[in-house]
Write a protein that holds these residues in place. Structure first.
Motif, PDB file in Angstrom:
ATOM      1  N   GLY A 125      22.852 -48.583  -9.559  1.00 15.91           N
ATOM      2  CA  GLY A 125      21.657 -49.516  -9.480  1.00 15.91           C
ATOM      3  C   GLY A 125      21.015 -48.563  -7.768  1.00 15.91           C
ATOM      4  N   GLY A 126      19.742 -49.967  -7.698  1.00 19.37           N
ATOM      5  CA  GLY A 126      19.225 -49.275  -6.277  1.00 19.37           C
ATOM      6  C   GLY A 126      17.454 -50.260  -7.003  1.00 19.37           C
ATOM      7  N   HIS A 146      16.140 -52.087  -9.694  1.00 17.63           N
ATOM      8  CA  HIS A 146      15.399 -53.200  -8.929  1.00 17.63           C
ATOM      9  C   HIS A 146      13.855 -53.189  -8.844  1.00 17.63           C
ATOM     10  CE1 HIS A 146      18.940 -54.707  -8.587  1.00 17.63           C
ATOM     11  NE2 HIS A 146      18.727 -56.745  -7.977  1.00 17.63           N
ATOM     12  N   ILE A 147      12.937 -53.528  -9.001  1.00 20.49           N
ATOM     13  CA  ILE A 147      11.396 -53.156  -8.170  1.00 20.49           C
ATOM     14  C   ILE A 147      10.789 -53.529  -7.063  1.00 20.49           C
ATOM     15  CG2 ILE A 147       9.348 -52.943  -9.467  1.00 20.49           C
ATOM     16  CD1 ILE A 147      10.303 -51.931 -11.435  1.00 20.49           C
ATOM     17  N   ALA A 191       8.143 -50.287 -16.491  1.00 18.69           N
ATOM     18  CA  ALA A 191       9.203 -51.095 -15.468  1.00 18.69           C
ATOM     19  C   ALA A 191       9.798 -51.313 -16.591  1.00 18.69           C
ATOM     20  CB  ALA A 191       7.663 -52.164 -14.390  1.00 18.69           C
ATOM     21  N   ARG A 192       9.476 -52.099 -17.780  1.00 21.85           N
ATOM     22  CA  ARG A 192      10.912 -52.163 -18.494  1.00 21.85           C
ATOM     23  C   ARG A 192      12.059 -51.439 -18.073  1.00 21.85           C
ATOM     24  NH1 ARG A 192      12.499 -56.546 -19.184  1.00 21.85           N
ATOM     25  NH2 ARG A 192      14.640 -55.312 -19.104  1.00 21.85           N
ATOM     26  N   ALA A 193      11.688 -49.745 -18.443  1.00 21.33           N
ATOM     27  CA  ALA A 193      12.556 -49.320 -18.797  1.00 21.33           C
ATOM     28  C   ALA A 193      13.747 -48.987 -18.007  1.00 21.33           C
ATOM     29  CB  ALA A 193      12.187 -47.648 -19.010  1.00 21.33           C
ATOM     30  N   MET A 194      12.828 -49.021 -16.457  1.00 26.35           N
ATOM     31  CA  MET A 194      13.670 -48.377 -14.771  1.00 26.35           C
ATOM     32  C   MET A 194      14.267 -50.113 -15.198  1.00 26.35           C
ATOM     33  SD  MET A 194      10.650 -46.987 -13.320  1.00 26.35           S
ATOM     34  CE  MET A 194      11.084 -45.278 -13.256  1.00 26.35           C
ATOM     35  N   LEU A 195      13.784 -51.139 -15.651  1.00 31.67           N
ATOM     36  CA  LEU A 195      14.601 -52.521 -15.287  1.00 31.67           C
ATOM     37  C   LEU A 195      16.236 -52.130 -16.651  1.00 31.67           C
ATOM     38  CD1 LEU A 195      12.261 -54.779 -15.260  1.00 31.67           C
ATOM     39  CD2 LEU A 195      13.100 -55.001 -13.631  1.00 31.67           C
ATOM     40  N   LEU A 203      12.754 -41.183 -15.576  1.00 36.34           N
ATOM     41  CA  LEU A 203      14.184 -42.306 -15.881  1.00 36.34           C
ATOM     42  C   LEU A 203      14.928 -40.631 -16.622  1.00 36.34           C
ATOM     43  CD1 LEU A 203      11.246 -44.246 -18.524  1.00 36.34           C
ATOM     44  CD2 LEU A 203      13.410 -44.948 -17.031  1.00 36.34           C
ATOM     45  N   ALA A 204      13.991 -40.099 -16.942  1.00 35.22           N
ATOM     46  CA  ALA A 204      15.749 -38.992 -17.744  1.00 35.22           C
ATOM     47  C   ALA A 204      16.410 -38.727 -16.833  1.00 35.22           C
ATOM     48  CB  ALA A 204      14.514 -37.973 -18.179  1.00 35.22           C
TER      49      ALA A 204
END
Ligand SMILES: [Zn+2]
Ligand SMILES: [Zn+2]
Length: 260
Positions: free
Chosen positions: A147-148, A169-170, A160-164, A135-136
């Motif tokens: 994105g990606g 996309h997950i 998941a929330r932080a990556m969204l 994430l960092a």
């Protein structure tokens, strides 16, 4: 119907398997495949495969566990500059398999995100046992600009929330079908429909009921069936939203019949 957002046709046991696996997947209603690079040495072979089959697109990048050629960001961007290469990756951090050289992994991951921004293509991210560092780096390198996909997602809901929130996309793999994956199924139920993707990551991680065998793109249906069950949706709905999400992220891969 289905899109396999992350597979490795070129890692199937022998070359004849590619045609066989492609035919089997098309029979199961899989209509597009992102054949993901794990090194840059295979670039020509990956492009050749995508040239032979309009259903297959490809990427370029060095897997976090890769030990081959390790190009700088300008070289990576130049390698990614091909119409059939739609993404940069897979890249990322794998502290589960590579505990020994994390600084080197982080530097390489940063170079991939920079290359993706140079060329304006999304990033395919592999992350294992490294959610905070992943994430960092996504944040520090401004990955949201392109994105990606966080591929083969196995983390918890806050991650998941932080990556969204970073615009990613997950993508769920066969792991979501495993007997001991209740927590992941719970997380998968929460992922917003407009950010959800499915994948096989073949030849690895065959979903139930094929677990333990060589995985192939035809099996992506089992991932969709599992998600349909946990999300209270039909398999057709899961197929439609995940395919649409893929084509929105990679507009150049949209087949003529799947109008926006
Ligand atoms: Zn991976
Ligand atoms: Zn992979």
């Amino acid at each position: 119907m289905f899109v396999d957002s992350h597979c490795h046709f070129h890692l199937l046991e022998d070359n004849a398997d590619t045609d066989r696996a492609l035919a089997a997947a098309l029979d199961e209603g899989v209509e597009h495949f992102l054949n993901v690079a794990i090194d840059v040495e295979s670039r020509d072979a990956l492009i050749a495969l995508a040239e032979r089959h309009t259903e297959i697109s490809t990427s370029i990048g060095v897997h976090p566990s890769g030990t081959g050629e390790d190009p700088d960001e300008e070289t990576l961007a130049a390698l990614a500059d091909h119409p059939l290469i739609v993404a940069v990756g897979e890249t990322g951090l794998d502290y589960a398999y590579n505990e020994d050289r994390p600084e080197w992994q982080r530097e390489r991951f940063r170079r991939h995100v920079r290359a993706a921004r140079l060329i304006g293509k999304p990033v395919i991210v592999h992350t294992r046992a490294a959610p905070q560092d992943t994430l960092a780096i996504l944040r520090e390198e401004g990955a949201r600009e392109v994105g990606g996909i966080i591929h083969c997602f196995t983390e918890d809901w806050p991650t998941a929330r932080a990556m969204l929130d970073e615009g990613f996309h997950i993508s769920l793999s066969g792991i979501v079908t495993f007997r001991n994956a209740d927590a992941l199924r719970g997380t998968a139920a929460h992922i917003p429909g407009d950010r959800l993707l499915i994948e096989t990551d073949c030849p690895y991680l065959a979903p139930v009921p094929h677990r333990g065998r060589e995985n192939q793109p035809a099996y992506v249906r089992h991932v969709a069936e599992c998600l349909a069950e946990v999300r209270g949706e039909s398999v057709e709905e899961v197929a439609a939203v995940t395919s649409e999400n893929f084509y929105r992220l990679f507009p150049q891969t949209r087949p003529a019949h799947a109008s926006a």
